[in-house]
Design an enzyme around this catalytic site. Structure first.
Site, PDB file in Angstrom:
ATOM      1  N   ASN A 259       0.953  -1.069   0.136  1.00  0.00           N
ATOM      2  CA  ASN A 259       0.068   0.057  -0.102  1.00  0.00           C
ATOM      3  C   ASN A 259       0.810   1.067  -0.016  1.00  0.00           C
ATOM      4  OD1 ASN A 259      -2.342  -1.810   0.048  1.00  0.00           O
ATOM      5  ND2 ASN A 259      -2.565  -1.453   2.227  1.00  0.00           N
TER       6      ASN A 259
ATOM      7  N   HIS B 107     -21.414  36.416 -28.087  1.00  0.00           N
ATOM      8  CA  HIS B 107     -22.753  35.758 -28.682  1.00  0.00           C
ATOM      9  C   HIS B 107     -22.508  35.328 -30.229  1.00  0.00           C
ATOM     10  CE1 HIS B 107     -25.036  36.687 -25.044  1.00  0.00           C
ATOM     11  NE2 HIS B 107     -24.354  37.858 -25.075  1.00  0.00           N
TER      12      HIS B 107
ATOM     13  N   SER C 149      -8.715  14.248 -47.437  1.00  0.00           N
ATOM     14  CA  SER C 149     -10.016  13.326 -47.642  1.00  0.00           C
ATOM     15  C   SER C 149      -9.701  12.201 -48.541  1.00  0.00           C
ATOM     16  CB  SER C 149     -11.326  14.131 -48.234  1.00  0.00           C
ATOM     17  OG  SER C 149     -12.196  13.326 -48.369  1.00  0.00           O
TER      18      SER C 149
ATOM     19  N   LYS D 263      -9.693  18.574 -50.186  1.00  0.00           N
ATOM     20  CA  LYS D 263     -10.071  19.054 -48.864  1.00  0.00           C
ATOM     21  C   LYS D 263      -8.727  18.818 -48.086  1.00  0.00           C
ATOM     22  CE  LYS D 263     -12.977  19.011 -46.572  1.00  0.00           C
ATOM     23  NZ  LYS D 263     -13.678  17.963 -45.757  1.00  0.00           N
TER      24      LYS D 263
ATOM     25  N   GLU E  86      -9.354  19.553 -34.508  1.00  0.00           N
ATOM     26  CA  GLU E  86     -10.419  18.715 -34.041  1.00  0.00           C
ATOM     27  C   GLU E  86     -10.331  17.866 -32.767  1.00  0.00           C
ATOM     28  OE1 GLU E  86     -13.009  19.139 -38.037  1.00  0.00           O
ATOM     29  OE2 GLU E  86     -11.723  17.364 -37.962  1.00  0.00           O
TER      30      GLU E  86
ATOM     31  N   GLN F  62      -7.081   0.712  -6.913  1.00  0.00           N
ATOM     32  CA  GLN F  62      -6.428   0.119  -8.103  1.00  0.00           C
ATOM     33  C   GLN F  62      -6.692   1.034  -9.292  1.00  0.00           C
ATOM     34  OE1 GLN F  62      -4.890  -3.766  -8.288  1.00  0.00           O
ATOM     35  NE2 GLN F  62      -6.033  -3.924 -10.440  1.00  0.00           N
TER      36      GLN F  62
END
Length: 396
Positions: free
Chosen positions: A110, A156, A279, A285, A292, A324
């Site tokens: 421990n 906003h 892509s 792309k 991300e 654990q």
């Protein structure tokens, strides 16, 4: 192979697989720290007259070799060994015989596990701190490079007030430095020596010197009383994961901004080709996958934090095997954050802002116009606000 708790009764293989779980594999990162703590414990036993000089020398030399061999990949912990403590003691006794068994006097798995874990966490917190500072410095460099470029400041999700790349980048840099400071504060809980608390109630009839192991291992204080040690389990771990969560959230918000700025509709930034992917179906792309995943990884940290808190929240005092289960989320949260910290400075070094694509709405200067009226005409701000709002509604 002998497990440290073996009393000669056969163990069902399903029990071993269930109780050990993946702990044996996770413990490979703790081997160097367990070796270090074991040597400190052995030297303390020698000082206390509980270990002869020849036995101490044999144990110290063998432990040093075992640690070096593990670092070179010459051995790894097996499922049958359960954990690094069993693996190391078995290797030790295989090399020096019964003398190896003397090392366990005055300790339990421990306090042994917790000592290795806290030594590891001390280094992990330092690595995380250094990584956060490197990200802040990369943002400083971005501000120096493109800082004068005007940006709309948003509230906003609407253009609100004028800003600059410098204000944007340095705001994130400041918060990430604040996160780095929070990581430093975790050392208060990490820096408590658990050795000598054994299974949570000390070492009856055995005179161990807890201060001696504290000094040798560089812990700030000795964790007292011994009954507090097991009650503390999960707290340093949760605190570190909390600070990691704050850091990954800041990096996630940074990534979210860059992802928005990178869209064709905005076109505020170009990202380095080496940090984007392609892509499989659309030849045109370039995908900002790195940013991300950076945005998503804040969830990894917060989930790990909640898992650790959930494991410990209903436990009674003393040691429980549930503890654990802290290791998987703890290590996962640390590793995920370190990976982001490793890649982000390089990604930021290639970010370029494109002034020709950045348009500020004329109304973005409304607050400044109201402030100017307050100064020029000594009128209340609310009156200036209404006059500017009316002018914007009905321009002449």
């Amino acid at each position: 192979m002998t497990r440290l708790w073996d009393k000669g009764t056969p163990l069902d293989e399903r029990v071993l697989a269930y109780t050990a779980g993946d702990d044996y594999a996770l413990d490979n990162r703790l081997v160097e720290y367990d070796v270090r703590a074991s040597i400190a414990h052995a030297e303390m036993l020698g000082d206390q007259g509980l270990l002869s000089s020849p036995d101490l020398a044999a144990i110290r030399d063998a432990l040093t070799a075992i640690g070096e061999e593990h670092a070179l990949g010459k051995w790894r912990i097996a499922l049958e060994q359960e954990d690094c403590q069993t693996a190391i003691e078995n290797l030790l006794t295989a090399r020096i015989g019964a003398t190896g068994g003397r090392l366990h006097a005055g300790r339990s798995r421990n306090d042994q596990v917790l000592a290795a874990l806290r030594l590891y966490l001390r280094d992990a917190a330092l690595d995380l701190h250094a990584g956060a500072i490197a990200v802040a410095e990369a943002l400083d460099a971005l501000a120096a490079r493109d800082g004068s470029v005007e940006l709309p400041g948003y509230t906003h999700m609407q253009q609100a007030m004028p800003s600059t790349v410098a204000l944007w980048a340095l705001g994130f840099a400041s918060e990430i430095r604040d996160d780095a400071e929070g990581l430093q504060h975790t050392q208060r809980r990490i820096g408590k020596n658990p050795l000598g608390s054994a299974a949570g109630y000390g070492t009856p009839n055995l005179d161990v010197d807890r201060e001696a192991t504290r000094r040798r291992l560089g812990f700030a204080v000795t964790h007292e009383p011994v009954t507090a040690v097991q009650l503390s389990r999960g707290k340093a771990e949760a605190q570190l994961l909390f600070e990691i969560t704050l850091l990954t959230q800041d990096m996630g918000r940074l990534a979210a901004d860059l992802l928005l700025f990178y869209t064709q509709e905005y076109g505020f930034v170009s990202l380095p080709a080496g940090f984007t992917t392609g892509s499989s179906i659309m030849p045109q792309k370039r995908n900002p996958d790195v940013f991300e995943l950076m945005r998503g990884r804040s969830c990894v940290a917060s989930a790990a934090l909640n898992e650790v808190l959930g494991i410990t929240q209903k436990l009674t005092s003393g040691y429980h095997r549930d503890l654990q289960l802290i290791k998987p989320p703890l290590f996962r949260g640390i590793d995920s954050c370190l990976q982001t910290l490793d890649i982000l400075p390089g990604a930021l070094a290639g970010v370029r802002f494109n002034p020709s694509n950045i348009r500020l709405d004329p109304g973005i200067h409304a607050a400044a116009a109201a402030n100017a009226l307050v100064t020029a005409e000594n009128i209340p701000f609310r009156e200036a606000y209404q006059r500017v709002a009316a002018a914007l509604k009905d321009p002449k």
